[in-house]
Scaffold this active site. Structure first.
Site, PDB file in Angstrom:
ATOM      1  N   CYS A 113     -19.538  26.520  25.016  1.00 27.81           N
ATOM      2  CA  CYS A 113     -19.811  27.762  25.739  1.00 27.81           C
ATOM      3  C   CYS A 113     -20.163  28.965  24.873  1.00 27.81           C
ATOM      4  CB  CYS A 113     -18.654  28.084  26.694  1.00 27.81           C
ATOM      5  SG  CYS A 113     -17.016  27.659  26.116  1.00 27.81           S
TER       6      CYS A 113
ATOM      7  N   ARG B 109     -12.348  17.731  18.699  1.00 27.60           N
ATOM      8  CA  ARG B 109     -11.043  18.341  18.922  1.00 27.60           C
ATOM      9  C   ARG B 109      -9.968  17.535  18.208  1.00 27.60           C
ATOM     10  NH1 ARG B 109     -11.853  19.645  25.400  1.00 27.60           N
ATOM     11  NH2 ARG B 109     -13.737  20.890  25.107  1.00 27.60           N
TER      12      ARG B 109
ATOM     13  N   GLN C 207     -19.731  16.320  25.856  1.00 29.28           N
ATOM     14  CA  GLN C 207     -19.431  16.873  27.181  1.00 29.28           C
ATOM     15  C   GLN C 207     -20.702  16.994  28.017  1.00 29.28           C
ATOM     16  OE1 GLN C 207     -17.372  20.602  26.164  1.00 29.28           O
ATOM     17  NE2 GLN C 207     -15.679  19.851  27.396  1.00 29.28           N
TER      18      GLN C 207
ATOM     19  N   ASP D 130     -21.862  19.360  29.809  1.00 28.67           N
ATOM     20  CA  ASP D 130     -21.474  20.762  29.912  1.00 28.67           C
ATOM     21  C   ASP D 130     -22.582  21.578  30.559  1.00 28.67           C
ATOM     22  OD1 ASP D 130     -19.569  22.639  29.505  1.00 28.67           O
ATOM     23  OD2 ASP D 130     -19.710  22.679  27.331  1.00 28.67           O
TER      24      ASP D 130
ATOM     25  N   HIS E 231     -23.329  25.876  32.090  1.00 24.67           N
ATOM     26  CA  HIS E 231     -22.830  27.221  32.372  1.00 24.67           C
ATOM     27  C   HIS E 231     -23.826  27.957  33.240  1.00 24.67           C
ATOM     28  CE1 HIS E 231     -20.770  26.032  28.625  1.00 24.67           C
ATOM     29  NE2 HIS E 231     -19.732  26.573  29.252  1.00 24.67           N
TER      30      HIS E 231
ATOM     31  N   LYS F 277     -10.165  28.059  39.259  1.00 22.83           N
ATOM     32  CA  LYS F 277     -11.030  26.884  39.091  1.00 22.83           C
ATOM     33  C   LYS F 277     -10.820  25.894  40.216  1.00 22.83           C
ATOM     34  CE  LYS F 277      -7.790  24.314  36.151  1.00 22.83           C
ATOM     35  NZ  LYS F 277      -7.656  23.372  35.035  1.00 22.83           N
TER      36      LYS F 277
ATOM     37  N   HIS G  23     -18.187  27.981  34.221  1.00 24.01           N
ATOM     38  CA  HIS G  23     -18.177  26.764  33.404  1.00 24.01           C
ATOM     39  C   HIS G  23     -18.088  25.582  34.370  1.00 24.01           C
ATOM     40  CE1 HIS G  23     -16.689  28.978  29.681  1.00 24.01           C
ATOM     41  NE2 HIS G  23     -16.393  29.821  30.655  1.00 24.01           N
TER      42      HIS G  23
END
Length: 640
Positions: free
Chosen positions: A334, A363, A381, A383, A385, A465, A511
């Site tokens: 992000c 991670r 991911q 991912d 946005h 969320k 997100h």
């Protein structure tokens, strides 16, 4: 004497303040069959004292809350059994987990299967004694003294780490006791069906610098039938374990020489990944997303701005020095997307902006929690946005829900659990923004007709969320899709757009992930299908096998036609018996095997066999392609 009014179903009773839940249920005639209760929505046991008016809901052992209480009590019974058989073992913690419980012990050696049998036998004796579990409130000094006397150093450490205002309670089951908040069943006899499942090592408090403990996993159910059903499902889950199937089907590997938690995708696994990625990109572009690519590292200042250094440092790999600057390998995508947004002035007319990326992140997961593809250190991911105006949140969330449901259904997941997580105690942004965002999330979920539960206070610090948990073929829930509203990052990065009033405004950042990590989702797919992927996902869709060497020229032509139709085909032209070739194709879980012998060569046909062994009538290659055409269409394959 002050009284409180208690409502249980359609009954109302007035009782002295401080009456226990067990006494209240008894007074109302509702204690029979109950193992615990909900008091104003809070799970409590019979020892809980009612200080205010409340609505009580009795819970049976088979209910969700009842099972939690039974399993927690079973963990205590197991711990007593362990210490009665192995007095030198020290107790640490014994929480409930999904479908069961565990307890960690400081013991000099690992527990063997024979040990588990002995522990189970002792547990049955304790259960048969039907001893009550009595809750006792202690001062900090009293509790420390009790456990210091017993030599239970881990319990003393836990007590000393508790907040000053924490109520300290001990549950005593007659011949053994434990530091515990509860709730618990009224007595050990409430446990009707249990099983100890396995033993493993675990570090104290999950830190590899702490002592290694011995963990025993177990489960408990309301009755023996439910336990048997679970154990059968557990055996089926073992057969579907993605780590075993990944090796057998040559899909991926994780090698100690390279590093734990780092995945190598083999050719067949990579074929499936490419299919998933191509589908992901195609559907996102169709939904109005533009695709991004970002670096794997960045200067650490980026992660200070985003807040990751402050809030996420323990899950990040150590930074590295490069030419007098400190760099950090990325745990998230992000911040990069924020920096791309920031490259120029944005107008309200541009919003919403939807950007997606299949971005590799890293991670630092502790070795004790790594689990094949499901918990890795390096993964990609899915991912994305969305930068939007506050009034666009609901419509954008609706779009994400539509895309999520379509994608998950395409992969064969139709059953979901939906949760909306609300504002936690510590948060950023205004209450007004939080309320608007939560209202938008709830409105979107309701409009889609999706039943949902509220997770009070479980939102991230930067916004509420939605979480979607999919159910696999065994009924297990997996967290995949998430939609998070963020007020924090746009402010931290100084993002803005020019509004209709020509003033600068801060955008809202959403997100969202649909599959989560590609590695984890692939592991879920492997277990959901037991490695027998639908035709459109299979790394090898068709295998062509010859009976003898003389059939090879014709078979090569068949392979060419199939490859020309973009099918993923392998040939087996070895000088081996047909039975061996059939068995190997079944082990490899290839959807279709085409057998070619004298008859097929003479009639210009093929003889298909399905993965399950069913033989189809001989047909031309073109007829075969027509037969499987719908099955190979990812949107239609389940209609076949």
């Amino acid at each position: 004497m002050e009284e409180v009014q208690i409502r249980i179903g359609d009954k109302k009773v007035k009782l002295p303040r401080g009456t226990t839940v067990g006494e209240a249920l008894g007074a109302a005639g509702d204690r029979e069959g109950a193992v615990a209760a909900l008091a104003g929505g809070k799970l409590v046991d019979f020892w809980y004292e009612l200080e205010d008016d409340a609505v009580l809901t009795p819970l049976s052992a088979g209910s969700k809350g009842g099972l939690e209480v039974i399993r927690h009590t079973t963990a205590h019974v197991m711990a007593e059994a362990v210490q009665s058989l192995y007095p030198e073992a020290k107790v640490t913690i014994g929480p409930i987990v999904e479908d069961g419980f565990y307890y960690d012990f400081d013991y000099s050696r690992g527990f063997t299967p024979d040990d588990l049998e002995s522990i189970e036998a002792r547990m049955r004796e304790i259960i048969k004694e039907n001893r009550p579990l009595v809750r006792k409130v202690c001062s900090r000094e009293e509790a420390v003294g009790i456990f210091e006397k017993d030599g239970e150093t881990y319990k003393v450490e836990i007590i000393n780490d508790l907040p000053e205002d924490e109520l300290i309670t001990i549950y005593d089951q007659g011949k053994w006791y434990d530091l515990c908040r509860g709730p618990h069943a009224p007595s050990t006899g409430y446990i009707k069906a249990f099983k100890l499942l396995s033993a493993a090592g675990a570090y104290w408090r999950g830190d590899e610098h702490n002592p290694m403990l011995q963990r025993i996993y177990g489960t408990s159910f309301a009755d023996k039938k439910a336990l048997r059903t679970y154990l059968v499902r557990l055996e089926e889950a073992k057969k579907r374990d993605h780590r075993r199937l990944g090796k057998e089907l040559d899909l991926f590997s994780i090698q100690e020489e390279i590093g734990p938690g780092l995945v190598l995708w083999h050719p067949k696994g990579s074929r499936i990944r490419k299919i998933i990625e191509d589908f992901w990109r195609e559907e996102h572009e169709r939904a109005g997303y533009e695709l991004l690519y970002t670096p794997h590292i960045a200067k650490i200042d980026l992660w200070k701005t985003s807040g990751h250094v402050d809030f996420y440092k323990e899950n990040m790999f150590a930074p590295m020095d490069v030419e007098n600057s400190t760099y950090q390998i990325k745990p998230m995508n992000c911040p990069f997307h924020c920096m791309i947004y920031k490259t120029r002035v944005r107008s309200y007319r541009e919003l919403p902006i939807r950007w997606g990326e299949i971005g590799a992140v890293y991670r630092f997961e502790r070795s004790g929690v790594l689990h094949g593809l499901l918990r890795a250190r390096g993964f990609s991911q899915d991912d994305a946005h969305i930068f939007c105006r506050p009034e666009q949140i609901e419509s954008e969330v609706l779009g994400v829900l539509d895309l999520s449901v379509m994608v998950l259904q395409t992969f064969g997941f139709d059953d979901y659990e939906v949760f909306i997580s609300t504002r936690p105690e510590k948060y950023v942004g205004t209450e007004e923004n939080w309320e608007k965002a939560q209202a938008a999330l709830e409105a979107a979920v309701r409009e889609k007709g999706l039943p949902y539960e509220i997770d009070e206070g479980e939102g991230t610090f930067y916004g509420p969320k939605i979480d979607l948990k999919i159910k696999d073929v065994l009924g297990r829930a997996w967290q995949c899709s998430t939609i998070q509203v963020d007020f924090n990052l746009p402010e931290r990065f100084g993002l803005s757009y020019v509004g209709e009033d020509n003033a600068r405004h801060t955008p809202i950042m959403i997100h969202r992930a649909i599959l989560g990590s590609f590695e984890r989702f692939f592991g879920i797919l492997i277990e959901h299908y037991g490695g027998a992927f639908p035709l459109w996902l299979s790394p090898v869709q068709i295998k062509v096998a010859t009976i003898s060497e003389g059939h090879v020229p014709y078979a090569e032509g068949v392979v060419g036609v199939l490859k020309g139709g973009s099918f993923r085909v392998e040939s087996d032209f070895r000088n081996e018996k047909l039975g061996l070739k059939v068995r190997e194709a079944q082990i490899e879980k290839v959807p279709y095997l085409l057998v070619i012998g004298d008859k097929e060569v003479e009639t210009n046909t093929v003889s298909p066999r399905e993965r399950g062994g069913k033989k189809l009538s001989p047909m031309s290659v073109e007829e075969f392609i027509g037969t499987i055409e719908m099955e190979n269409d990812r949107r239609k394959w389940r209609e076949v």
